[in-house]
Design an enzyme around this catalytic site. Structure first.
Site, PDB file in Angstrom:
ATOM      1  N   GLU A 291      57.052   0.811-122.765  1.00  0.00           N
ATOM      2  CA  GLU A 291      57.852   1.729-123.568  1.00  0.00           C
ATOM      3  C   GLU A 291      58.854   2.502-122.704  1.00  0.00           C
ATOM      4  OE1 GLU A 291      59.582   3.910-126.341  1.00  0.00           O
ATOM      5  OE2 GLU A 291      57.974   2.544-126.956  1.00  0.00           O
ATOM      6  N   THR A 331      62.353  -0.039-129.748  1.00  0.00           N
ATOM      7  CA  THR A 331      61.280  -0.998-129.489  1.00  0.00           C
ATOM      8  C   THR A 331      61.391  -2.220-130.389  1.00  0.00           C
ATOM      9  OG1 THR A 331      59.799   0.765-128.735  1.00  0.00           O
ATOM     10  CG2 THR A 331      58.783  -1.295-129.452  1.00  0.00           C
ATOM     11  N   HIS A 463      56.305   7.841-123.881  1.00  0.00           N
ATOM     12  CA  HIS A 463      57.021   8.261-125.094  1.00  0.00           C
ATOM     13  C   HIS A 463      56.688   9.726-125.344  1.00  0.00           C
ATOM     14  CE1 HIS A 463      58.410   8.476-129.226  1.00  0.00           C
ATOM     15  NE2 HIS A 463      58.794   7.212-129.213  1.00  0.00           N
ATOM     16  N   ASP A 515      60.964  -2.281-122.804  1.00  0.00           N
ATOM     17  CA  ASP A 515      61.549  -2.616-124.107  1.00  0.00           C
ATOM     18  C   ASP A 515      63.001  -2.137-124.196  1.00  0.00           C
ATOM     19  OD1 ASP A 515      60.911   0.103-124.236  1.00  0.00           O
ATOM     20  OD2 ASP A 515      60.011   0.005-126.226  1.00  0.00           O
TER      21      ASP A 515
END
Length: 661
Positions: A291, A331, A463, A515
């Site tokens: 991420e 994503t 995140h 991503d």
């Protein structure tokens, strides 16, 4: 003039208009100061930014006020001031004030995350309220925000009451003619903005920040709601379809690929990988999709932060792709790029669209080589439609489900991450260490069957709110992105260390790639540097470690892996073998939901949804874009890649059933 536009019956409406304009200006001014270092701060640009913003604010008002305008116009004069009128007016005004304060609060959190006004991401977030609300609660002092919101609403109502605006609204002799005359200008503005003014008209500057600040948040939200998917043929510059397919097919000539149906408008072909041994390798493959890991966080890509020691060590012990770019900014866009190996199509990702199952994905290549395919996610895969997409394309699902079932037509196995397997969890799911432990457990089970497996693992720890288990690294949890990056790196190291103790490790290849970047925002149409991500292929048995400086894209990683394994296979993938690229055919494809870019030789062609085409020279040193004279050949290649990708999606050319006909 004010009496003409706002007779006494419209007293509350007048207050709402001035409140909305005032709050919009405050939000716009705050964003301007917030990112003052990025905006074009010339006096003429500042004036146009705020003038354009006022124009769109005025255009937003009637779209927002229409129900109350109609109510004021048609409500019988003899009932004005009755209990019914008072109840409806008080409730309606309270609700309107609550919504605008809430939206303005929301704009600050959205800008903090994306440096943009509301767009299609905000529309998507309405669907996934559990994750979004929980994330906001973990990232911001939600009780303080809510109490401030309610207090502002209460203060506003009190001021309006004390200034006798409610009294004037309920006690007047305003005629129907006066009400109609006051309503008519707003109806005209409503029609104009509904049919003749588009949100893209706020994008007058070459500086993206000025464009975003010029917009009105609520208007941008509804524009995004209406345009979640954009037809390439209607909104973008195109070339004849036959020419577009010919250009794309020509890209594969140096690789000696054989098209299954040479005369059809498709790219379905046989990929041959010369191998001196004549033996295909079939190792297990574990793909870790990290991420939001920008390349700028790695020392091996120029950072001095010292927060990615594990990944930096892999840079010398793997195939390390140093010049690789993400196709998008979310994503689901990366999942589209990686699994379908396709350039980004305008609008939302295919992962979230209809007709997104039964497609030719990298999973189909693995299936034809005898692999089981599994998708791991630490949250609920219902979010962003991930389970439907992966399950509908043949992947078994391993996630932290909360009761949402797979579609009845999706016939795959679903495994839950149980409570006793979780040591830490936040809004987006379990921590990276927990998802890796589940991957290890499932790999042990798969190894016992003797069948090779391909695992697609989506991480979540890097995140917002950037929380993770305490005591694992020397940066406290929840203190910012650097800590989350360092924990992400730590968790990968712990995972690989444990994997090395397993009997299946020697015959397992690990693909690790981000991503998308932590932020794609910048002052340009497309901020090229903010698409640069790291990618590694680790533990290849017959491939020497190397740093690959070839310009390439996310879509190329798995075709490259298949080549290193010596595979011949049928392909409907746009991606190419990076190791066989030459300066003539290396390129990267980058984009957001409206702007589509083709990067080559430090030049970037940007296609826009108003059939705009801009050609820039990119300076990697300062990340600047300098407009340059149009190159027609470059332009056709850029258009062809995106036009063919869009055409294949819309005509069923990505569907397995159409390829086998």
């Amino acid at each position: 003039m004010w009496t003409f536009l706002f007779p006494k019956r419209f007293s509350l409406l007048k207050a709402f208009v001035f409140l909305f304009i005032g709050m919009s200006f405050l939000v716009r001014f705050t964003f301007f100061i917030w990112d003052y270092a990025e905006v074009d701060a010339q006096l003429s640009s500042i004036a146009r930014t705020f003038a354009t913003g006022l124009f769109f604010d005025i255009g937003t008002l009637p779209l927002f006020m229409l129900p109350f305008l109609i109510y004021l116009l048609v409500f019988p004069k003899k009932w004005v001031g009755t209990l019914v009128d008072r109840s409806i007016t008080w409730f309606g005004f309270f609700l309107a004030i609550l919504i605008i304060y809430f939206s303005f609060f929301g704009e600050f959190t959205f800008w903090d995350e994306f440096q943009r006004r509301f767009n299609f991401i905000a529309v998507d977030y309405l669907i996934y309220t559990y994750e979004v609300v929980k994330n906001i609660n973990e990232s911001y002092p939600l009780p303080l925000l809510l109490s401030s919101l309610i207090s502002l609403v209460g203060i506003t109502l009190f001021i309006c009451y004390k200034r006798k605006l409610f009294y004037h609204t309920f006690n007047n002799e305003t005629s129907f003619k006066q009400r109609f005359t006051a309503t008519l200008p707003w109806l005209v503005i409503c029609i104009l903005f509904s049919f003749y003014i588009s949100n893209s008209q706020a994008e007058w500057s070459k500086n993206r920040y000025n464009n975003e600040i010029s917009k009105a948040g609520i208007y941008s939200f509804f524009a995004a709601f209406r345009n979640n998917e954009l037809a390439f043929s209607e909104f973008y510059s195109t070339i004849p379809e036959k020419d577009a397919f010919a250009i794309v097919k020509k890209q594969y000539s140096p690789f000696k690929d054989e098209f299954v149906h040479p005369n059809k408008n498709e790219i379905y072909r046989t990929v041959h990988t010369p191998d001196t041994t004549g033996i295909e390798q079939k190792p297990n493959v574990i793909f870790i999709c990290i991420e939001s890991l920008s390349g700028k966080y790695l020392n091996s890509l120029g950072s001095d932060l010292n927060i990615t020691p594990v990944l930096d060590s892999l840079a010398n012990n793997s195939l390390f792709f140093t010049n690789l770019y993400a196709t998008g900014t979310r994503t689901v866009r990366s999942m589209e790029a990686i699994t379908l190996s396709i350039p980004p199509t305008p609008g939302r990702s295919i992962v979230k669209r209809s007709n997104n199952t039964g497609l030719f994905t990298i999973g189909e290549v693995f299936k034809n080589k005898g692999y089981d395919r599994n998708f791991f996610y630490g949250g609920d895969g219902y979010f962003d439609n991930m389970n439907t997409f992966f399950g509908g394309n043949g992947f078994n699902i391993v996630d932290r489900g909360r009761g949402f079932l797979l579609d009845a037509n999706i016939n795959v196995k679903r495994t839950n991450i149980e409570d006793d397997e979780v040591t830490f969890e936040n809004a987006w799911g379990v921590c990276d260490a927990d998802i890796y432990n589940k991957v290890l457990k499932e790999a042990d089970i798969a190894y016992a069957t003797g069948k090779p497996f391909f695992d697609f693992v989506m991480t979540t720890s890097n995140h917002k709110p950037f929380t993770y288990p305490e005591g694992k690294i020397d940066i406290p949890s929840g203190t910012g992105r650097n800590g989350a990056v360092k924990y992400t790196d730590y968790a990968i190291g712990a995972f690989l260390k444990e994997a090395k103790t397993k009997p299946w490790f020697k015959n397992t290849v690990f693909v690790i790639m981000s991503d998308h970047c932590a932020s794609s925002a910048g002052k340009w149409e497309l901020d090229v540097a903010n698409y640069h991500i790291p990618a590694f292929i680790f533990n290849l048995s017959q491939q020497p470690n190397a740093k690959i400086n070839t310009l390439c894209s996310q879509i190329d990683v798995f075709p490259t892996l298949f080549s290193t394994l010596g595979w011949d296979y049928k392909s409907n993938l746009f991606g190419m073998d990076i190791l066989k690229m030459t300066p003539q055919n290396e390129r990267a494809l980058i984009g957001n939901y409206r702007k589509l870019g083709y990067l080559k030789d430090n030049k970037v062609m940007v296609l826009g949804d108003g059939e705009t085409v801009n050609f820039y020279q990119w300076n990697p040193l300062d990340n600047g874009l300098q407009q340059t004279p149009m190159n027609e050949s470059f332009k056709k290649i850029a258009i062809a890649n995106y036009q063919v990708a869009d055409e294949l999606y819309h005509n069923g050319g990505l569907q397995l059933k159409s390829l086998h006909q």
